[in-house]
Design a protein around this motif. Structure first.
Motif, short mmCIF file in Angstrom:
data_model
loop_
_atom_site.label_atom_id
_atom_site.label_comp_id
_atom_site.label_asym_id
_atom_site.label_seq_id
_atom_site.Cartn_x
_atom_site.Cartn_y
_atom_site.Cartn_z
N ASP B 19 0.82 -1.21 0.14
CA ASP B 19 -0.10 0.03 0.13
C ASP B 19 0.65 1.21 0.04
N ASP B 21 0.61 4.77 1.53
CA ASP B 21 -0.18 5.88 2.11
C ASP B 21 0.78 6.87 2.76
N SER B 22 0.34 7.75 3.48
CA SER B 22 1.27 8.77 4.01
C SER B 22 2.47 8.14 4.80
N ALA B 50 -2.46 -2.24 -3.90
CA ALA B 50 -3.76 -2.34 -3.86
C ALA B 50 -4.36 -1.20 -3.49
N TYR B 51 -3.68 -0.23 -2.83
CA TYR B 51 -4.29 0.81 -2.10
C TYR B 51 -3.51 2.08 -2.42
N MET B 52 -3.79 3.24 -2.87
CA MET B 52 -3.26 4.54 -2.62
C MET B 52 -3.88 5.89 -2.29
N SER B 53 -3.54 6.33 -1.22
CA SER B 53 -4.22 7.51 -0.76
C SER B 53 -3.72 8.96 -1.39
N SER B 54 -4.17 9.85 -1.08
CA SER B 54 -3.67 11.21 -1.76
C SER B 54 -2.37 11.48 -1.37
N ALA B 55 -1.50 10.83 -0.52
CA ALA B 55 -0.08 10.95 -0.28
C ALA B 55 0.51 10.40 -1.29
N ASP B 82 -9.70 0.34 -8.18
CA ASP B 82 -9.85 1.35 -7.22
C ASP B 82 -9.07 2.66 -7.17
N ILE B 83 -7.59 2.27 -7.51
CA ILE B 83 -6.78 3.19 -7.84
C ILE B 83 -7.06 4.34 -8.96
N THR B 86 -9.71 6.57 -8.08
CA THR B 86 -9.01 7.97 -7.36
C THR B 86 -8.31 8.79 -8.45
#
Lengths: 140, 109
Positions: B19, B21-22, B50-55, B82-83, B86
């Motif tokens: 993942d 993230d920040s 599988a996952y990525m945030s705004s960071a 999903d990404i 976003t």
């Protein structure tokens, strides 16, 4: 049913927060996509708290989660005792950013936009030194 | 999160697993941005992300900027639905070249 979690406002807590949110989403019967978006919304709010809420207290403080699942909705409250911060004030700036070509954008956040995009309702309150963000997701 | 960099036929292939993230995004930024030297060719394989945030979006913006400034080519591979979602809602998707597989990315870079 109410599920609670308290963690310290540090970057290492993100993993525990994710596990907690995925558990709540599963209890509420959310599908994979709704679960992902809820995780993203929660991560963005938690990251803001971790980075900014407790700067006047050397970064030391807690993040509290309270989740309630009813027949219609999942309601998650995210609380901190840090400096007042209303995420909704950031939304307008971020909405403008989205329409600018990325070559011209400043390197800045889009996290609050993703919070609003990820849930059905969002609101913020400041009560007795607490920042309280409430996220609501419809269960259908 | 794990990040590997391999160079073959003058193409730098970055493979990220886990993942974004920040807690890890700045590490990803610091490792990839310096690769975008003049006319460089960079493929970032995110099949195992599988996952990525705004960071992570911030990281992509930094890489894109450096690549544009140095006329480097950049292709993203294996972006999850999903990404992609976003990146789409935040206006990122149209500014990146995206390829379904590493082989097809090598073919167009």
């Amino acid at each position: 049913m109410i599920e609670k979690l308290t963690v310290s406002a540090t970057i290492n807590s993100l993993k525990i927060i994710t596990e907690y949110i995925v558990k709540v989403a599963n209890l509420g019967g959310l599908d994979k996509k709704a679960t992902y978006k809820l995780r993203l919304a929660t991560d963005e709010l938690a990251t803001n708290i971790i980075n900014y809420a407790y700067t006047e207290n050397n970064g030391v403080g807690d993040i509290l989660f309270e989740s309630e699942i009813s027949d219609e909705v999942i309601m998650i409250k995210i609380k901190d005792l840090g400096i007042p911060f209303d995420p909704t004030t950031k939304l307008e700036t971020e909405l403008k950013t989205i329409n600018i070509p990325i070559e011209e954008r400043k390197i800045g956040g889009l996290g609050i936009f993703l919070v609003f995009d990820g849930v059905d309702q969002f609101f913020y309150e400041r009560i007795d030194n607490e920042n309280i963000s409430t996220l609501i997701i419809y269960r259908k | 999160m794990e990040l590997k960099i391999n160079t073959t036929d003058k193409i730098q292939i970055v493979t990220i697993e886990g993942d974004i993230d920040s807690s890890v995004a700045s590490v990803v930024t610091d490792k990839i941005v310096p690769l975008a030297t003049a006319k460089a060719k960079i493929i970032i394989d995110m099949t195992e992300v599988a996952y990525m945030s705004s960071a992570g979006l911030r990281t992509l913006l930094s890489i894109h900027r450096q690549a544009t400034n140095n006329e480097a080519q950049l292709i993203l591979v294996g972006i999850s639905e999903d990404i992609k979602d976003t990146m789409s809602v935040t206006g990122f998707l149209n500014f990146f070249t995206i390829s379904e597989s590493l082989e097809s990315a090598k073919g167009i870079i």
